[in-house]
Design an enzyme around this catalytic site. Structure first.
Site, PDB file in Angstrom:
ATOM      1  N   GLY A 117     -37.471  81.694   1.430  1.00 55.65           N
ATOM      2  CA  GLY A 117     -36.601  82.039   0.309  1.00 55.65           C
ATOM      3  C   GLY A 117     -35.215  81.429   0.366  1.00 55.65           C
ATOM      4  O   GLY A 117     -34.297  81.938  -0.285  1.00 55.65           O
TER       5      GLY A 117
ATOM      6  N   GLU B 120     -30.979  72.255   1.777  1.00 54.94           N
ATOM      7  CA  GLU B 120     -31.635  71.241   2.623  1.00 54.94           C
ATOM      8  C   GLU B 120     -30.664  70.650   3.648  1.00 54.94           C
ATOM      9  O   GLU B 120     -30.677  69.453   3.933  1.00 54.94           O
ATOM     10  CB  GLU B 120     -32.266  70.136   1.766  1.00 54.94           C
TER      11      GLU B 120
END
Length: 194
Positions: free
Chosen positions: A14, A86
């Site tokens: 998540g 990321e």
């Protein structure tokens, strides 16, 4: 006082939903944020933050040569927060520049990403965030094959686990699975029943 946060978790924990939620909460109060992501993540296009449940936003891509400190410092406004998705794909200099944003510009930075790769080695960005972050938070999910907490990512090719190869291989659910330590070392094939 601003802080550098590293929120990490295995695949499917998540992370992207959380970053989009944080952005929404700030912006709902008319507090602008800067949303950034690695330029290496091309799954849904460069400069896109996309969750597996379909939420998607544009973001500023970070490339090897990007100086994130200068980028934020040169903005015509001061954001309330910098959000980075990321972040495992960042380089050491990016992490140090984010720390400078916190320390010199007094802007909080929240970085979200994987801690370790499918070979169970730290990513460069994650390694330096573990060293420089003021706050660490693990986002939890469960093992694909049992009920234990997933702490590792298992890479599959043609239904079989893979432990060697290039560290950076962009993929989603189809190639990587969150697993516990037991199932990392003794995996099932992805076709086996849970």
């Amino acid at each position: 006082m601003a802080q550098l946060f590293f929120k990490y978790g295995a695949m499917n924990s998540g992370k992207t939903i959380e970053i989009l939620k944080v952005a929404h909460n700030y912006e709902e109060q008319d507090k602008p944020v800067v949303l950034m992501t690695s330029g290496l993540d091309t799954r849904d296009g460069v400069g896109k933050v996309s969750s597996r449940i379909g939420l998607r936003r544009d973001a500023i891509p970070i490339f090897e040569e990007t100086n994130v400190f200068d980028l934020i410092n040169d903005l015509s406004y001061k954001p309330f927060c910098v959000l980075v998705d990321e972040c495992q794909f960042l380089n050491k200099h990016h992490v140090i520049e984010f720390a400078r944003i916190v320390d010199e510009l007094d802007i909080p930075v929240m970085a979200f990403g994987l801690k370790n790769d499918f070979r169970n080695e730290l990513f460069e960005g994650s390694k330096y965030l573990l060293l420089y972050a003021d706050k660490l938070e693990e986002l939890k999910t469960i093992c694909w094959f049992c009920h234990k907490k997933a702490t590792m990512n298992l890479h599959y090719i043609d239904g079989n686990p893979v432990y060697e190869g290039d560290q950076v291989q962009i993929g989603g659910n189809e190639a990587y699975y969150p697993v516990c330590r037991k199932h990392y070392f003794h995996p099932k094939t992805v076709n086996e029943e849970q």
